[in-house]
Scaffold this motif. Structure first.
Motif, short mmCIF file in Angstrom:
data_model
loop_
_atom_site.label_atom_id
_atom_site.label_comp_id
_atom_site.label_asym_id
_atom_site.label_seq_id
_atom_site.Cartn_x
_atom_site.Cartn_y
_atom_site.Cartn_z
N PRO A 1 0.85 -1.20 0.00
CA PRO A 1 0.00 0.00 0.00
C PRO A 1 0.88 1.25 0.00
N GLU B 1 -8.56 -0.59 -4.20
CA GLU B 1 -7.38 -0.89 -3.39
C GLU B 1 -6.18 -0.61 -4.29
N TYR C 1 -2.06 -0.32 -4.93
CA TYR C 1 -0.78 -0.88 -4.49
C TYR C 1 0.34 -0.34 -5.36
N ASP D 1 -4.32 -1.03 -9.34
CA ASP D 1 -5.47 -0.96 -8.44
C ASP D 1 -6.50 -2.02 -8.81
#
Length: 185
Positions: free
Chosen positions: A10, A67, A69, A84
């Motif tokens: 992340p 999400e 990364y 993502d």
């Protein structure tokens, strides 16, 4: 599966300089920011770290949570890509964008990082209980199509880019988006 050269992490404050350098390199190269959660629109790294809040304000009910990364090379800690995973799919993403978006820093391309990044995010999708994911790319983007197919993508169909996402749509007004499904189980 070969030993991974990358890890997905992340975004955190420690990556600020690398991510902002990534942004500058992408802009200098005239690239799109696929999978970057609005990095091109963020004025600061701090703003981008809070991408969910400001993208939700910008797009309202059309915003799909993601999400995000960073693809970090294990050997030296360099950020080589951003990826993502967007879920659930909105109508727009179902037709044009897909479940996953990704980009690789221009100076790090042609090293197999996109294929590896996609393979790593597919594991996260499996862990989240997804049975299949949709990936979309410009028909003229052969590298992306090879990356998707190399991770099990099967072309479902092609749609006309009526919203100007593809490079060819920007040039000619009617690009084609390829839609691939990857079964995860």
């Amino acid at each position: 599966m070969p030993i991974s050269r990358l890890e997905l992490v992340p975004p955190t404050a420690e990556y600020e300089d690398q991510v902002m350098s990534y942004k500058a390199e992408m802009l200098e190269n005239g690239d799109g920011f696929d999978g970057c959660a609005g990095l091109e629109k963020a004025d600061t790294y701090a703003e981008w770290l809070d991408h969910e809040e400001w993208l939700n304000k910008l797009y309202g009910k059309n915003h799909t949570p993601s999400e995000v990364y960073l693809a970090v090379r294990k050997s030296d800690g360099a950020v080589v890509g951003i990826i993502d995973y967007r879920h659930p799919l909105s109508d727009f993403l179902f037709k044009f964008g897909g479940s996953i978006g990704y980009s690789v820093r221009p100076s790090e391309r042609r090293k197999g990082y996109a294929k590896e990044m996609l393979g790593l995010i597919l594991e996260k999708c499996r862990e989240a209980g997804e049975e299949k994911v949709l990936l979309c790319c410009d028909k003229e983007n052969e590298a992306s199509a090879k990356t998707i197919i190399g991770n099990g993508g099967v072309l479902e169909n092609e749609v006309t880019d009526t919203v100007g996402l593809t490079d060819s749509a920007e040039k000619s007004g009617n690009g084609i988006i390829q839609r691939y499904w990857i079964n995860l189980f």
